[in-house]
Design an enzyme around this catalytic site. Sequence first.
Site, PDB file in Angstrom:
ATOM      1  CG  ASP A   1      -5.278  -1.820   8.820  1.00  0.00           C
ATOM      2  OD1 ASP A   1      -5.856  -2.264   9.829  1.00  0.00           O
ATOM      3  OD2 ASP A   1      -5.668  -0.797   8.220  1.00  0.00           O
TER       4      ASP A   1
ATOM      5  CG  ASN B   1      -3.096  -0.589  18.342  1.00  0.00           C
ATOM      6  OD1 ASN B   1      -2.120  -1.114  17.813  1.00  0.00           O
ATOM      7  ND2 ASN B   1      -4.095  -0.074  17.619  1.00  0.00           N
TER       8      ASN B   1
END
Length: 240
Positions: A20, A68
């Site tokens: 991340d 996503n």
Amino acid sequence: MTSNEIDTGRLPRHIAIIMDGNGRWAKRHGLPRVAGHEAGARSVRAAVEACREIGIEALSLYAFSTENWRRSKREVEALFRLLGKYIALELDNIHKEDIRVTIMGRREGLSKRVLGDLTHCEELTARNKSMVLNVAINYGGRAEIADAAKAIAAEVQAGRLALSDIDEACVAKHLYVADLPDPDLLIRTSGELRLSNFMLWQVSYAEIVVTRVLWPDFRKRHLHRAIAEFQSRRRRFGGR
Ligand code: FPP
């Protein structure tokens, strides 16, 4: 920190990483988000190399989640382009290093080209033994458990499985990648304290290490540090 400071007798067998912070890294450097993902791909190489050097059995990476798809078309396309580029650049080396690639996630929804690339990785490396590189693509932990439930129900309906056969081992056997030990160590970069739908079934007893380092800055020393932190914990698995 170097790998010499790690106790090689007490290594995690399986490390899972939520990569991340690519977007924040790009912003900090005044670059477009895609540049953050490009830099992130270089960290993937560092993490794979570090795990292979130390002798970790399996490394799972969260590359693309079912959520996503909500990002801009441009970013989604860039992520899949990068994946293709990574495969083109790294697959030979991964194969030479005797690493087996497995892909974890829903195949439906992926383009023919991506599916072809991923199948090629799996087939080429299928007999490799030194490490497993398990890449989560179009992956969601809840979707994985729902898909396992569906597969089990189909077997019961077909008369191949009895209700009394359904236990934890049976569910585990029906997950996307069935032959890996559960992750012992889950690393998340960029300081966020969330699981984000990653390997929900498998991380039940994993030790979680969160580092503030953004994924594009993640290097071998950060992995070594996370393993040292893991080794400083006392795992109890619900016991005393
Ligand atoms: C999270 O950062 C990262 C991703 C959604 C994608 C991870 C992909 C790569 C590292 C590149 C290619 C992968 C492989 C396996 C070669 P973010 O965009 O959510 O960052 P932010 O939270 O700072 O916006």
